[in-house]
Design a protein around this motif. Structure first.
Motif, PDB file in Angstrom:
ATOM      1  N   GLY A 173      39.600  50.281  35.627  1.00 56.46           N
ATOM      2  CA  GLY A 173      38.852  49.288  36.352  1.00 56.46           C
ATOM      3  C   GLY A 173      37.605  49.560  35.085  1.00 56.46           C
ATOM      4  N   THR A 197      33.848  53.356  38.328  1.00 54.53           N
ATOM      5  CA  THR A 197      33.794  54.502  37.612  1.00 54.53           C
ATOM      6  C   THR A 197      32.756  55.168  37.815  1.00 54.53           C
ATOM      7  N   ASP A 240      32.532  49.263  42.765  1.00 53.81           N
ATOM      8  CA  ASP A 240      34.032  49.659  42.746  1.00 53.81           C
ATOM      9  C   ASP A 240      34.879  49.824  41.559  1.00 53.81           C
ATOM     10  N   ARG A 258      28.377  53.679  48.244  1.00 51.81           N
ATOM     11  CA  ARG A 258      29.570  54.777  47.326  1.00 51.81           C
ATOM     12  C   ARG A 258      30.145  54.353  46.888  1.00 51.81           C
ATOM     13  N   ALA A 259      31.143  54.949  45.463  1.00 53.96           N
ATOM     14  CA  ALA A 259      32.067  55.282  44.241  1.00 53.96           C
ATOM     15  C   ALA A 259      33.150  54.882  44.334  1.00 53.96           C
ATOM     16  N   ARG A 260      34.162  54.224  43.992  1.00 56.37           N
ATOM     17  CA  ARG A 260      35.040  54.573  44.054  1.00 56.37           C
ATOM     18  C   ARG A 260      35.497  55.615  43.073  1.00 56.37           C
ATOM     19  N   LEU A 261      35.249  56.011  42.307  1.00 57.27           N
ATOM     20  CA  LEU A 261      35.166  57.578  41.529  1.00 57.27           C
ATOM     21  C   LEU A 261      33.666  57.604  40.850  1.00 57.27           C
ATOM     22  N   ALA A 271      43.015  55.921  35.668  1.00 50.43           N
ATOM     23  CA  ALA A 271      42.128  55.575  36.960  1.00 50.43           C
ATOM     24  C   ALA A 271      41.354  55.103  36.451  1.00 50.43           C
ATOM     25  N   ASP A 307      29.025  48.969  47.953  1.00 53.88           N
ATOM     26  CA  ASP A 307      29.589  49.954  47.236  1.00 53.88           C
ATOM     27  C   ASP A 307      29.837  49.650  45.380  1.00 53.88           C
ATOM     28  N   ASP A 365      36.396  61.588  43.882  1.00 56.19           N
ATOM     29  CA  ASP A 365      36.972  60.147  44.959  1.00 56.19           C
ATOM     30  C   ASP A 365      35.825  59.935  45.666  1.00 56.19           C
ATOM     31  N   ASN A 366      35.592  58.703  46.174  1.00 56.67           N
ATOM     32  CA  ASN A 366      34.800  57.990  47.073  1.00 56.67           C
ATOM     33  C   ASN A 366      33.945  58.273  47.009  1.00 56.67           C
TER      34      ASN A 366
END
Ligand code: FAD
Ligand code: EPU
Length: 343
Positions: free
Chosen positions: A48, A68, A66, A23-26, A44, A64, A8-9
């Motif tokens: 997206g 995966t 947003d 940063r990546a959301r996932l 999850a 960033d 995550d993050n």
């Protein structure tokens, strides 16, 4: 879960050669491509966007992500000896340069001009990597991928890939295809490609009259080491802009005004200009704004001198684009994929 590792993050700073702190959301590190359908079906992830990432040597994270991020970390080379030519099936996560050196060490000619290009094998077909007169399209027999639109693994022939200069089907439909492996057909024998004048000069310096592939590789390594900044020393993504193709009449008019400007034939109607020359002629080589700038070694390379953000790097690149547009009336198009920008 087998086949991949989810975070995550996730920080991306160590995953892009411009060393942008995004940063990546996932983030999913893919170790086994057969795990892709299951991973993509997870709520999850399915909810997206996805972004496929190799070594991040041709991306600019302007913000960033947003989505995966699917980081390809699959390994392995399989060899099929064919009567005509050796065929090599290489996993997407293998390092391109390792594969080039491996093929040369086994005595297969073909990839010598493409030595020392950073990145993964899976990314090589995306922009049809090229250098010193050779493009990878010449050696790609088949690309295996997960087609997110069809929801199936597919095999694409060279013709399906629609390769062009820094272009392909994959580049035009980003993240539709997750490349899992590439099969290369290497020639048994091949005349050396010395079309890039600098290689001949380098071989002369080395005292080589009849170059074997390994000599060409050595000449290319010397040229690249001298010309291009090393991402291990200063953050960069190689050429930041493509060399622009313009109507022949426009190229001729520009060359009349600037006789020293390089122009190469591109097609029946178009000529290729040198983006590096155009940027250099604007006086921008070595220019910087904070930590974002243009390399003082090569005018086509955007560099991060330290802690420039992706937004700062993108703003500087746009400034370069504007300068070249105003001075020469030529539009520069970024070569790397610019992600997460708002303007
Ligand atoms: P990434 O930067 O991670 O991704 C690039 C693009 O490919 C993105 O759109 C990404 O979504 C997509 N992608 C990556 N992997 C996959 C996959 N498995 N499936 C689907 N899509 C995928 N390029 C040249 O052509 N010639 C050069 O001479 C050259 N010199 C360079 C020199 C330096 C110092 C640097 C830093 C870069 C240079 N490049 C050059 C650019 C870069 O090395 C290539 O574009 C390389 O193929 C990128 O590989 P990567 O794994 O880092 O891809
Ligand atoms: N030039 C300048 N000033 C500079 C740099 C270059 O005027 O600071 C001019 C010179 O006239 C030089 C010409 O630009 O002769 C061409 O430069 P170079 O031979 O370095 O090649 P390039 O066109 O800038 C392309 C690729 C490179 C590839 C080399 C070698 C593109 C966008 N770039 O660069 O690929 O390695 O040729 O074949 O096509 C990349 O894609 O990331 C990359 C590094």
């Amino acid at each position: 879960m087998g086949g991949y590792l989810l975070t995550d993050n996730a920080p991306l700073k160590g995953r892009n050669t411009l060393r942008v702190d995004a940063r990546a959301r996932l983030l999913a590190e893919i170790r086994d491509p057969t795990a892709l359908p299951g991973l993509l079906a997870q709520p999850a992830v399915a909810a997206g966007d996805i972004l496929v990432l190799g070594e991040g040597s041709n991306v600019l994270f302007a913000g960033d992500v947003d989505a995966t991020v699917l980081a390809m970390a699959t390994q392995g080379v399989e060899m099929f000896e064919d009567a005509e030519r050796p065929r090599l099936r290489v996993a997407a996560g293998e390092r391109w340069d390792d594969f080039v050196r491996w093929s040369l060490a086994r005595g297969y000619p073909g990839l010598e001009n493409l030595i020392m290009i950073p990145g993964t094998v899976g990314a090589a077909p995306i922009q049809n990597i090229g250098a010193y007169g050779v493009e990878v399209a010449e050696f790609v027999d088949m690309v295996e991928a997960w087609d997110t639109q069809a929801g199936a693994f597919v095999e694409l022939s060279t013709a399906d890939c629609a390769f062009g200069y820094r272009d392909s089907l994959f580049k035009r439909q980003p993240d539709r295809f997750i490349v899992t492996a590439v099969t290369f057909g290497l020639p048994r024998d091949r005349a050396p490609n010395l079309s890039y004048a600098g290689i001949g000069d380098e071989l002369k310096k080395m005292g080589i009259a009849k170059p074997a592939p390994i000599h060409i590789a050595e000449a290319v390594v010397s040229l690249r080491t001298r010309k291009l900044p090393d991402p291990a020393v200063i953050g960069n993504a190689g050429s930041f802009f493509k060399n622009p193709w313009v109507p022949k009449a426009q190229a001729q008019a520009l060359q009349t005004e600037h006789p020293q400007m390089p122009v190469w034939p591109a097609s029946d109607t178009l000529a290729k200009l040198s983006a590096g020359w155009l940027i250099d002629a604007c006086g921008l080589k070595g220019a910087r704004d904070g930590d974002a700038g243009i390399s003082n070694r090569h005018a086509l390379v955007l560099v991060n001198h330290g802690i420039a953000s992706g937004a700062e790097l993108w703003a500087f690149a746009q400034k370069v684009q504007r300068s070249v547009g105003e001075r020469f009336g030529v539009t520069l198009e970024p070569e790397p994929r610019v992600l997460g920008h708002t303007s």
